[in-house]
Scaffold this motif. Structure first.
Motif, PDB file in Angstrom:
ATOM      1  N   VAL A 257      44.736  45.433  29.632  1.00 22.25           N
ATOM      2  CA  VAL A 257      43.425  46.086  29.141  1.00 22.25           C
ATOM      3  C   VAL A 257      42.684  46.536  30.383  1.00 22.25           C
ATOM      4  O   VAL A 257      42.913  46.268  31.499  1.00 22.25           O
ATOM      5  CB  VAL A 257      42.629  45.143  28.360  1.00 22.25           C
ATOM      6  CG1 VAL A 257      43.332  44.608  27.254  1.00 22.25           C
ATOM      7  CG2 VAL A 257      42.228  43.924  29.123  1.00 22.25           C
ATOM      8  N   LEU A 258      41.859  47.443  30.011  1.00 18.61           N
ATOM      9  CA  LEU A 258      40.899  48.068  30.970  1.00 18.61           C
ATOM     10  C   LEU A 258      39.611  47.139  30.644  1.00 18.61           C
ATOM     11  O   LEU A 258      39.138  47.385  29.428  1.00 18.61           O
ATOM     12  CB  LEU A 258      40.656  49.187  31.078  1.00 18.61           C
ATOM     13  CG  LEU A 258      41.469  50.422  31.839  1.00 18.61           C
ATOM     14  CD1 LEU A 258      40.954  51.663  31.609  1.00 18.61           C
ATOM     15  CD2 LEU A 258      41.426  49.826  33.262  1.00 18.61           C
ATOM     16  N   ALA A 259      38.978  46.548  31.656  1.00 16.53           N
ATOM     17  CA  ALA A 259      37.499  46.105  31.145  1.00 16.53           C
ATOM     18  C   ALA A 259      36.508  46.803  32.008  1.00 16.53           C
ATOM     19  O   ALA A 259      36.520  47.095  33.057  1.00 16.53           O
ATOM     20  CB  ALA A 259      37.524  44.426  31.531  1.00 16.53           C
ATOM     21  N   ILE A 260      35.496  47.394  31.371  1.00 16.59           N
ATOM     22  CA  ILE A 260      34.719  47.990  31.873  1.00 16.59           C
ATOM     23  C   ILE A 260      33.201  47.203  31.720  1.00 16.59           C
ATOM     24  O   ILE A 260      32.748  46.858  30.774  1.00 16.59           O
ATOM     25  CB  ILE A 260      34.131  49.464  31.145  1.00 16.59           C
ATOM     26  CG1 ILE A 260      35.517  50.329  31.004  1.00 16.59           C
ATOM     27  CG2 ILE A 260      32.884  50.035  31.781  1.00 16.59           C
ATOM     28  CD1 ILE A 260      36.269  50.318  29.994  1.00 16.59           C
ATOM     29  N   VAL A 261      32.613  46.934  32.759  1.00 15.11           N
ATOM     30  CA  VAL A 261      31.214  46.151  33.054  1.00 15.11           C
ATOM     31  C   VAL A 261      30.249  47.078  33.506  1.00 15.11           C
ATOM     32  O   VAL A 261      30.127  47.671  34.406  1.00 15.11           O
ATOM     33  CB  VAL A 261      31.577  44.912  34.009  1.00 15.11           C
ATOM     34  CG1 VAL A 261      30.176  44.272  34.350  1.00 15.11           C
ATOM     35  CG2 VAL A 261      32.627  44.252  33.582  1.00 15.11           C
ATOM     36  N   SER A 262      29.266  46.871  32.595  1.00 14.87           N
ATOM     37  CA  SER A 262      28.245  47.795  32.826  1.00 14.87           C
ATOM     38  C   SER A 262      26.823  47.052  32.674  1.00 14.87           C
ATOM     39  O   SER A 262      26.492  46.539  31.712  1.00 14.87           O
ATOM     40  CB  SER A 262      27.827  49.203  31.893  1.00 14.87           C
ATOM     41  OG  SER A 262      26.595  49.654  31.975  1.00 14.87           O
ATOM     42  N   PRO A 263      25.782  47.015  33.736  1.00 17.21           N
ATOM     43  CA  PRO A 263      26.160  47.550  35.018  1.00 17.21           C
ATOM     44  C   PRO A 263      27.189  46.660  35.856  1.00 17.21           C
ATOM     45  O   PRO A 263      27.487  45.598  35.198  1.00 17.21           O
ATOM     46  CB  PRO A 263      24.622  47.236  35.360  1.00 17.21           C
ATOM     47  CG  PRO A 263      24.099  46.027  35.257  1.00 17.21           C
ATOM     48  CD  PRO A 263      24.582  46.226  33.488  1.00 17.21           C
ATOM     49  N   GLY A 264      27.646  47.201  37.122  1.00 19.86           N
ATOM     50  CA  GLY A 264      28.839  46.754  37.603  1.00 19.86           C
ATOM     51  C   GLY A 264      28.433  45.584  38.588  1.00 19.86           C
ATOM     52  O   GLY A 264      28.746  45.578  39.674  1.00 19.86           O
ATOM     53  N   VAL A 265      28.134  44.419  37.980  1.00 20.22           N
ATOM     54  CA  VAL A 265      27.660  43.353  38.675  1.00 20.22           C
ATOM     55  C   VAL A 265      28.713  42.460  39.030  1.00 20.22           C
ATOM     56  O   VAL A 265      28.607  41.461  39.782  1.00 20.22           O
ATOM     57  CB  VAL A 265      26.368  42.567  38.267  1.00 20.22           C
ATOM     58  CG1 VAL A 265      25.116  43.421  38.304  1.00 20.22           C
ATOM     59  CG2 VAL A 265      26.646  41.941  36.655  1.00 20.22           C
ATOM     60  N   LEU A 266      29.704  42.588  38.075  1.00 22.17           N
ATOM     61  CA  LEU A 266      30.919  41.550  38.475  1.00 22.17           C
ATOM     62  C   LEU A 266      31.976  42.392  39.210  1.00 22.17           C
ATOM     63  O   LEU A 266      32.450  43.273  38.790  1.00 22.17           O
ATOM     64  CB  LEU A 266      31.483  41.095  37.124  1.00 22.17           C
ATOM     65  CG  LEU A 266      32.652  40.211  37.196  1.00 22.17           C
ATOM     66  CD1 LEU A 266      32.442  38.794  37.619  1.00 22.17           C
ATOM     67  CD2 LEU A 266      33.353  40.152  35.511  1.00 22.17           C
ATOM     68  N   GLY A 267      32.445  41.812  40.325  1.00 23.50           N
ATOM     69  CA  GLY A 267      33.391  42.546  41.040  1.00 23.50           C
ATOM     70  C   GLY A 267      34.574  41.853  41.459  1.00 23.50           C
ATOM     71  O   GLY A 267      34.795  40.827  41.099  1.00 23.50           O
ATOM     72  N   PRO A 268      35.320  42.235  42.669  1.00 22.83           N
ATOM     73  CA  PRO A 268      36.488  41.665  43.175  1.00 22.83           C
ATOM     74  C   PRO A 268      36.228  40.046  43.540  1.00 22.83           C
ATOM     75  O   PRO A 268      37.326  39.304  43.369  1.00 22.83           O
ATOM     76  CB  PRO A 268      37.239  42.638  44.078  1.00 22.83           C
ATOM     77  CG  PRO A 268      36.328  43.755  43.595  1.00 22.83           C
ATOM     78  CD  PRO A 268      35.266  43.570  43.304  1.00 22.83           C
ATOM     79  N   GLY A 269      35.108  39.970  43.970  1.00 27.02           N
ATOM     80  CA  GLY A 269      34.982  38.635  44.453  1.00 27.02           C
ATOM     81  C   GLY A 269      34.952  37.324  43.616  1.00 27.02           C
ATOM     82  O   GLY A 269      35.641  36.204  43.749  1.00 27.02           O
ATOM     83  N   TYR A 270      34.662  37.938  42.400  1.00 24.53           N
ATOM     84  CA  TYR A 270      34.812  36.910  41.070  1.00 24.53           C
ATOM     85  C   TYR A 270      36.538  36.441  40.921  1.00 24.53           C
ATOM     86  O   TYR A 270      36.758  35.420  41.016  1.00 24.53           O
ATOM     87  CB  TYR A 270      34.324  37.485  39.843  1.00 24.53           C
ATOM     88  CG  TYR A 270      34.761  36.471  38.733  1.00 24.53           C
ATOM     89  CD1 TYR A 270      34.211  35.258  38.400  1.00 24.53           C
ATOM     90  CD2 TYR A 270      35.561  36.943  37.842  1.00 24.53           C
ATOM     91  CE1 TYR A 270      34.515  34.644  37.281  1.00 24.53           C
ATOM     92  CE2 TYR A 270      36.101  36.225  36.691  1.00 24.53           C
ATOM     93  CZ  TYR A 270      35.733  35.002  36.511  1.00 24.53           C
ATOM     94  OH  TYR A 270      35.712  34.157  35.504  1.00 24.53           O
ATOM     95  N   PHE A 271      37.251  37.580  41.179  1.00 29.10           N
ATOM     96  CA  PHE A 271      38.793  37.061  40.894  1.00 29.10           C
ATOM     97  C   PHE A 271      39.423  36.601  41.953  1.00 29.10           C
ATOM     98  O   PHE A 271      40.253  35.651  41.784  1.00 29.10           O
ATOM     99  CB  PHE A 271      39.386  38.672  40.381  1.00 29.10           C
ATOM    100  CG  PHE A 271      38.747  39.244  39.351  1.00 29.10           C
ATOM    101  CD1 PHE A 271      39.156  38.652  38.122  1.00 29.10           C
ATOM    102  CD2 PHE A 271      37.804  40.204  39.296  1.00 29.10           C
ATOM    103  CE1 PHE A 271      38.661  39.246  36.854  1.00 29.10           C
ATOM    104  CE2 PHE A 271      37.478  40.628  38.148  1.00 29.10           C
ATOM    105  CZ  PHE A 271      37.729  40.154  36.798  1.00 29.10           C
ATOM    106  N   ARG A 272      38.950  36.964  43.163  1.00 29.23           N
ATOM    107  CA  ARG A 272      39.294  36.176  44.384  1.00 29.23           C
ATOM    108  C   ARG A 272      38.976  34.832  44.295  1.00 29.23           C
ATOM    109  O   ARG A 272      39.898  33.700  44.798  1.00 29.23           O
ATOM    110  CB  ARG A 272      38.933  36.923  45.648  1.00 29.23           C
ATOM    111  CG  ARG A 272      39.595  38.061  46.003  1.00 29.23           C
ATOM    112  CD  ARG A 272      39.049  38.675  47.385  1.00 29.23           C
ATOM    113  NE  ARG A 272      37.646  38.966  47.640  1.00 29.23           N
ATOM    114  CZ  ARG A 272      37.576  40.337  47.410  1.00 29.23           C
ATOM    115  NH1 ARG A 272      38.233  41.100  47.298  1.00 29.23           N
ATOM    116  NH2 ARG A 272      36.115  40.799  47.490  1.00 29.23           N
TER     117      ARG A 272
END
Length: 118
Positions: free
Chosen positions: A71-86
């Motif tokens: 899936v594509l997940a679109i987060v708005s506003p873009g406050v969730l970034g790659p740091g969460y997944f790391r």
């Protein structure tokens, strides 16, 4: 906004229901089918289908199929970034093949604006 692709293996379950007050999340199906449970109601999202998850809505997802899903997940506003997944990956890696510590996962979630719901 932030956009990320998420691959979910066949049979995967994301047992931690959660919410987030800082952003809406829109899920667009690319491949396979994921079942999203939003406020207790299941919604299947397959290729070309979309579901919008409003701020504060409790949700989780499962891949109940025999094949992987994307899936594509679109987060708005873009406050969730790659740091969460790391950060989540570090907790999973620390489990050395066993189940990750749910307390550690909850700490990472809170740090990134997600609230785990038991």
């Amino acid at each position: 906004m932030a956009v990320f692709e998420c691959d979910v293996p066949a049979g995967a379950k994301v047992p931690v229901a959660h919410s987030h007050d800082g952003y809406e999340e829109t899920i667009y199906g690319l491949h396979g089918v994921l079942t999203w449970t939003i406020e207790g109601a299941p919604v299947d999202v397959g290729p070309g289908e979309v579901v919008c998850i409003r701020r504060g809505a409790v949700h989780r997802f499962d891949n109940n199929g025999d094949g992987d899903a994307t899936v594509l997940a679109i987060v708005s506003p873009g406050v969730l970034g790659p740091g969460y997944f790391r950060d989540v990956a570090a907790v999973v890696h620390a489990a050395a093949g066993g189940p990750p510590d749910p307390t550690d996962i909850a700490v990472v979630m809170r740090r990134h604006g997600l609230t785990a719901v038991p």
